[in-house]
Structures are given as C-alpha cells and as structure tokens.
Design a protein around this motif. Sequence first.
Motif, PDB file in Angstrom:
ATOM      1  N   ARG A  37      48.952  54.475  41.066  1.00  0.00           N
ATOM      2  CA  ARG A  37      48.470  53.255  41.731  1.00  0.00           C
ATOM      3  C   ARG A  37      46.994  53.015  41.433  1.00  0.00           C
ATOM      4  NH1 ARG A  37      51.858  54.953  45.865  1.00  0.00           N
ATOM      5  NH2 ARG A  37      50.169  56.082  46.873  1.00  0.00           N
ATOM      6  N   GLU A  38      46.200  54.062  41.496  1.00  0.00           N
ATOM      7  CA  GLU A  38      44.763  53.932  41.243  1.00  0.00           C
ATOM      8  C   GLU A  38      44.509  53.525  39.792  1.00  0.00           C
ATOM      9  OE1 GLU A  38      40.838  54.855  40.027  1.00  0.00           O
ATOM     10  OE2 GLU A  38      42.535  56.074  39.410  1.00  0.00           O
ATOM     11  N   SER A  39      45.255  54.094  38.869  1.00  0.00           N
ATOM     12  CA  SER A  39      45.101  53.739  37.455  1.00  0.00           C
ATOM     13  C   SER A  39      45.458  52.276  37.226  1.00  0.00           C
ATOM     14  CB  SER A  39      45.986  54.624  36.577  1.00  0.00           C
ATOM     15  OG  SER A  39      45.576  55.957  36.636  1.00  0.00           O
ATOM     16  N   TRP A  40      46.547  51.826  37.826  1.00  0.00           N
ATOM     17  CA  TRP A  40      46.948  50.437  37.661  1.00  0.00           C
ATOM     18  C   TRP A  40      45.971  49.483  38.346  1.00  0.00           C
ATOM     19  CZ3 TRP A  40      49.799  47.494  34.697  1.00  0.00           C
ATOM     20  CH2 TRP A  40      50.751  48.098  33.895  1.00  0.00           C
ATOM     21  N   ASP A  41      45.342  49.918  39.435  1.00  0.00           N
ATOM     22  CA  ASP A  41      44.322  49.080  40.063  1.00  0.00           C
ATOM     23  C   ASP A  41      43.190  48.792  39.070  1.00  0.00           C
ATOM     24  OD1 ASP A  41      45.572  48.830  42.514  1.00  0.00           O
ATOM     25  OD2 ASP A  41      44.401  50.430  43.473  1.00  0.00           O
ATOM     26  N   ARG A  42      42.752  49.818  38.359  1.00  0.00           N
ATOM     27  CA  ARG A  42      41.677  49.639  37.369  1.00  0.00           C
ATOM     28  C   ARG A  42      42.140  48.760  36.211  1.00  0.00           C
ATOM     29  NH1 ARG A  42      40.741  54.442  35.047  1.00  0.00           N
ATOM     30  NH2 ARG A  42      42.111  55.633  36.353  1.00  0.00           N
ATOM     31  N   ILE A  43      43.346  48.989  35.709  1.00  0.00           N
ATOM     32  CA  ILE A  43      43.870  48.201  34.593  1.00  0.00           C
ATOM     33  C   ILE A  43      44.018  46.740  34.999  1.00  0.00           C
ATOM     34  CG2 ILE A  43      45.924  47.820  33.174  1.00  0.00           C
ATOM     35  CD1 ILE A  43      46.235  50.913  33.146  1.00  0.00           C
ATOM     36  N   ALA A  44      44.539  46.501  36.204  1.00  0.00           N
ATOM     37  CA  ALA A  44      44.719  45.122  36.671  1.00  0.00           C
ATOM     38  C   ALA A  44      43.384  44.405  36.799  1.00  0.00           C
ATOM     39  CB  ALA A  44      45.463  45.120  38.001  1.00  0.00           C
ATOM     40  N   LEU A  57      40.677  44.973  35.038  1.00  0.00           N
ATOM     41  CA  LEU A  57      40.240  44.643  33.679  1.00  0.00           C
ATOM     42  C   LEU A  57      41.009  43.452  33.125  1.00  0.00           C
ATOM     43  CD1 LEU A  57      39.856  48.206  32.149  1.00  0.00           C
ATOM     44  CD2 LEU A  57      38.029  46.592  32.674  1.00  0.00           C
ATOM     45  N   GLN A  58      42.294  43.366  33.422  1.00  0.00           N
ATOM     46  CA  GLN A  58      43.088  42.233  32.959  1.00  0.00           C
ATOM     47  C   GLN A  58      42.606  40.935  33.588  1.00  0.00           C
ATOM     48  OE1 GLN A  58      46.993  43.622  34.021  1.00  0.00           O
ATOM     49  NE2 GLN A  58      47.456  44.209  31.918  1.00  0.00           N
ATOM     50  N   VAL A  59      42.233  40.983  34.867  1.00  0.00           N
ATOM     51  CA  VAL A  59      41.745  39.787  35.560  1.00  0.00           C
ATOM     52  C   VAL A  59      40.452  39.296  34.936  1.00  0.00           C
ATOM     53  CG1 VAL A  59      40.748  38.999  37.735  1.00  0.00           C
ATOM     54  CG2 VAL A  59      42.914  40.202  37.733  1.00  0.00           C
ATOM     55  N   ILE A  60      39.582  40.205  34.575  1.00  0.00           N
ATOM     56  CA  ILE A  60      38.305  39.827  33.981  1.00  0.00           C
ATOM     57  C   ILE A  60      38.519  39.076  32.672  1.00  0.00           C
ATOM     58  CG2 ILE A  60      36.210  40.749  32.894  1.00  0.00           C
ATOM     59  CD1 ILE A  60      36.274  42.955  35.032  1.00  0.00           C
ATOM     60  N   HIS A  61      39.531  39.464  31.913  1.00  0.00           N
ATOM     61  CA  HIS A  61      39.781  38.851  30.610  1.00  0.00           C
ATOM     62  C   HIS A  61      40.824  37.734  30.650  1.00  0.00           C
ATOM     63  CE1 HIS A  61      37.219  41.683  28.589  1.00  0.00           C
ATOM     64  NE2 HIS A  61      37.813  42.670  29.219  1.00  0.00           N
ATOM     65  N   CYS A  62      41.348  37.438  31.837  1.00  0.00           N
ATOM     66  CA  CYS A  62      42.369  36.401  31.974  1.00  0.00           C
ATOM     67  C   CYS A  62      41.700  35.029  32.053  1.00  0.00           C
ATOM     68  CB  CYS A  62      43.179  36.671  33.242  1.00  0.00           C
ATOM     69  SG  CYS A  62      44.678  35.717  33.332  1.00  0.00           S
ATOM     70  N   THR A  63      42.348  34.016  31.481  1.00  0.00           N
ATOM     71  CA  THR A  63      41.778  32.675  31.477  1.00  0.00           C
ATOM     72  C   THR A  63      42.200  31.847  32.678  1.00  0.00           C
ATOM     73  OG1 THR A  63      43.618  31.886  30.140  1.00  0.00           O
ATOM     74  CG2 THR A  63      41.625  32.601  28.972  1.00  0.00           C
ATOM     75  N   GLU A  64      43.187  32.293  33.424  1.00  0.00           N
ATOM     76  CA  GLU A  64      43.632  31.545  34.600  1.00  0.00           C
ATOM     77  C   GLU A  64      43.367  32.348  35.859  1.00  0.00           C
ATOM     78  OE1 GLU A  64      48.312  32.401  34.646  1.00  0.00           O
ATOM     79  OE2 GLU A  64      47.573  31.367  32.882  1.00  0.00           O
ATOM     80  N   PHE A 114      46.373  42.221  42.250  1.00  0.00           N
ATOM     81  CA  PHE A 114      47.634  42.737  42.770  1.00  0.00           C
ATOM     82  C   PHE A 114      48.827  42.025  42.140  1.00  0.00           C
ATOM     83  CE2 PHE A 114      46.004  44.524  47.070  1.00  0.00           C
ATOM     84  CZ  PHE A 114      45.225  45.423  46.374  1.00  0.00           C
ATOM     85  N   ASP A 115      48.621  40.802  41.615  1.00  0.00           N
ATOM     86  CA  ASP A 115      49.711  40.091  40.948  1.00  0.00           C
ATOM     87  C   ASP A 115      50.066  40.733  39.608  1.00  0.00           C
ATOM     88  OD1 ASP A 115      49.715  38.303  43.058  1.00  0.00           O
ATOM     89  OD2 ASP A 115      48.411  36.881  42.024  1.00  0.00           O
ATOM     90  N   LEU A 116      49.154  41.484  39.016  1.00  0.00           N
ATOM     91  CA  LEU A 116      49.379  42.115  37.721  1.00  0.00           C
ATOM     92  C   LEU A 116      49.765  43.583  37.839  1.00  0.00           C
ATOM     93  CD1 LEU A 116      46.249  40.638  35.930  1.00  0.00           C
ATOM     94  CD2 LEU A 116      48.597  39.819  35.777  1.00  0.00           C
ATOM     95  N   ASN A 117      49.727  44.112  39.024  1.00  0.00           N
ATOM     96  CA  ASN A 117      49.934  45.535  39.249  1.00  0.00           C
ATOM     97  C   ASN A 117      51.349  45.785  39.767  1.00  0.00           C
ATOM     98  OD1 ASN A 117      49.906  48.177  40.151  1.00  0.00           O
ATOM     99  ND2 ASN A 117      47.843  48.043  40.993  1.00  0.00           N
ATOM    100  N   ILE A 144      40.897  48.431  49.377  1.00  0.00           N
ATOM    101  CA  ILE A 144      39.881  47.490  49.851  1.00  0.00           C
ATOM    102  C   ILE A 144      38.810  47.323  48.778  1.00  0.00           C
ATOM    103  CG2 ILE A 144      38.088  47.144  51.588  1.00  0.00           C
ATOM    104  CD1 ILE A 144      39.961  48.574  53.555  1.00  0.00           C
ATOM    105  N   ALA A 145      38.558  48.373  48.022  1.00  0.00           N
ATOM    106  CA  ALA A 145      37.556  48.292  46.958  1.00  0.00           C
ATOM    107  C   ALA A 145      37.956  47.255  45.918  1.00  0.00           C
ATOM    108  CB  ALA A 145      37.382  49.656  46.298  1.00  0.00           C
ATOM    109  N   ILE A 146      39.231  47.158  45.590  1.00  0.00           N
ATOM    110  CA  ILE A 146      39.702  46.159  44.624  1.00  0.00           C
ATOM    111  C   ILE A 146      39.471  44.760  45.178  1.00  0.00           C
ATOM    112  CG2 ILE A 146      41.789  45.206  43.541  1.00  0.00           C
ATOM    113  CD1 ILE A 146      40.776  47.653  42.129  1.00  0.00           C
ATOM    114  N   GLU A 147      39.778  44.558  46.467  1.00  0.00           N
ATOM    115  CA  GLU A 147      39.560  43.247  47.081  1.00  0.00           C
ATOM    116  C   GLU A 147      38.083  42.855  47.027  1.00  0.00           C
ATOM    117  OE1 GLU A 147      41.572  40.943  48.329  1.00  0.00           O
ATOM    118  OE2 GLU A 147      43.382  42.091  47.905  1.00  0.00           O
TER     119      GLU A 147
END
Length: 82
Positions: A30-37, A39-46, A51-54, A66-69
């Motif tokens: 879960r923690e690994s996917w939080d970080r990956i998600a 990073l994906q949000v930062i590079h996403c155009t929309e 949490f939608d990507l995880n 809470i840190a992700i939020e």
Amino acid sequence: MIFEWSGILQVDPGPYSARELRTMYLAYQRESWDRIAMLQVIHCTESVHPFDLNPYRKRRSEYGSIAIEHEYERLKRRGKVA
C-alpha cells in the motif's frame, strides 16, 4: 510464500508468524503504491486523485494515508496537478 514476503520486506522470517508477515507485506505494498500514484498524478494531464490510481485504495473515504492527502492538496495549491 513466507520466504517471498520476508525477502520483499528484507526481514528475517524467524520471529514472525505468517499472519504478521502478510500484514507487513500488504502495508508495504500500500505504501509503495501510494508513492507511485502520487508520481503518476504529478505527470498526469487531467485532474485525478492519487487514490483513483492506486489499486489498494478503492475509495477516497477508505482509511488511508493522511500524508498523501496533504501532499496532494499542497501540489494542487502550487499548480503542479490539474
């Protein structure tokens, strides 16, 4: 499976039960996917929430990081995410 989990977690499986190793493994995933998600949000155009990507976070209201939020809101304020 016990040795796979302990290998991924890089811990000695001796003092832990299978249930404990599984719990630690799932928390690690879960923690690994939080970080990956994030990073994906930062590079996403929309506009998308991490949490939608995880796959481990099915709903935003689910008990989560809470840190992700806070990081997501900080990036929105700085204009880094849509």
